[in-house]
Design an enzyme around this catalytic site. Structure first.
Site, PDB file in Angstrom:
ATOM      1  N   GLY A  87      87.877  98.462   2.426  1.00  9.52           N
ATOM      2  CA  GLY A  87      87.308  98.125   1.131  1.00  9.52           C
ATOM      3  C   GLY A  87      87.149  99.306   0.196  1.00  9.52           C
ATOM      4  O   GLY A  87      86.684  99.144  -0.931  1.00  9.52           O
ATOM      5  N   HIS A  88      87.563 100.499   0.607  1.00  9.24           N
ATOM      6  CA  HIS A  88      87.330 101.702  -0.215  1.00  9.24           C
ATOM      7  C   HIS A  88      88.550 102.608  -0.199  1.00  9.24           C
ATOM      8  O   HIS A  88      88.543 103.640   0.457  1.00  9.24           O
ATOM      9  CB  HIS A  88      86.126 102.467   0.338  1.00  9.24           C
ATOM     10  CG  HIS A  88      85.516 103.438  -0.634  1.00  9.24           C
ATOM     11  ND1 HIS A  88      85.908 104.748  -0.745  1.00  9.24           N
ATOM     12  CD2 HIS A  88      84.534 103.273  -1.532  1.00  9.24           C
ATOM     13  CE1 HIS A  88      85.183 105.361  -1.655  1.00  9.24           C
ATOM     14  NE2 HIS A  88      84.342 104.488  -2.146  1.00  9.24           N
ATOM     15  N   PHE A  89      89.505 102.437  -0.839  1.00  5.74           N
ATOM     16  CA  PHE A  89      89.928 101.322  -1.673  1.00  5.74           C
ATOM     17  C   PHE A  89      91.241 100.815  -1.096  1.00  5.74           C
ATOM     18  O   PHE A  89      92.068 101.651  -0.723  1.00  5.74           O
ATOM     19  CB  PHE A  89      90.114 101.785  -3.121  1.00  5.74           C
ATOM     20  CG  PHE A  89      88.841 102.348  -3.710  1.00  5.74           C
ATOM     21  CD1 PHE A  89      87.843 101.506  -4.172  1.00  5.74           C
ATOM     22  CD2 PHE A  89      88.636 103.712  -3.782  1.00  5.74           C
ATOM     23  CE1 PHE A  89      86.674 102.029  -4.726  1.00  5.74           C
ATOM     24  CE2 PHE A  89      87.465 104.239  -4.330  1.00  5.74           C
ATOM     25  CZ  PHE A  89      86.488 103.404  -4.802  1.00  5.74           C
TER      26      PHE A  89
END
EC number: 4.2.1.59
Length: 154
Positions: free
Chosen positions: A53-55
């Site tokens: 999720g990052h990124f």
């Protein structure tokens, strides 16, 4: 004066830090001098869960996790300063504060982070350290980190 290096592999690190996957962020200690300094590494893999999720399109290691890894390195130095043996049961070093944190370079999959932490002072169970995280010789992050020695009920 001896040129012997004091090292710690992951098995020994696990004796000192309560963290476990996915939050154990130190892979190896290359050298340390109790009461002075410690040099540790983290190999950053695309398989790290935070990269989902990052990124997703351009993965970057979150700065807060770089600081957490630096705090784990300071905890190891604090334990090795207190006693070169296995830490006493029920004793932990807690992250207690941070000052002057600076981020200068992104950390991406494939990087190897070198953490250099130095003890500045210790008083009444509170240690103050200066740390740098470097990738390919460049400073990615620097900060002053405080940690507190606490006994916990088991």
């Amino acid at each position: 004066m001896s040129n012997q290096m004091n090292t710690m592999d992951i098995t020994e690190i696990l004796k000192y830090l309560p963290h476990r996957y996915p939050f154990l962020l130190i892979d190896r200690v290359l050298d340390y001098t109790p009461g002075e300094s410690l040099h540790a590494i983290k190999n950053v893999s695309i398989n790290e869960p935070f990269f989902q999720g990052h990124f997703p399109i351009q993965p970057v290691m979150p700065g807060v996790l770089i600081l957490e890894a630096m705090a784990q390195a300071t905890g190891l130095l604090a334990f090795k300063t207190m006693s070169n043996d296995v830490p006493p049961p029920g004793v932990l070093y807690y992250f207690a504060g941070i000052d002057n944190a600076r981020f200068r370079r992104v950390v991406v999959p494939g990087d190897q982070i070198h953490f250099e932490v130095k003890m500045i002072k210790e008083r009444r169970g509170i240690g103050v350290f200066y740390g740098e995280a470097r990738v390919d010789g460049e400073v990615a992050c620097s900060a002053e980190i405080m940690c507190a020695r606490r006994e916990i009920n088991q």
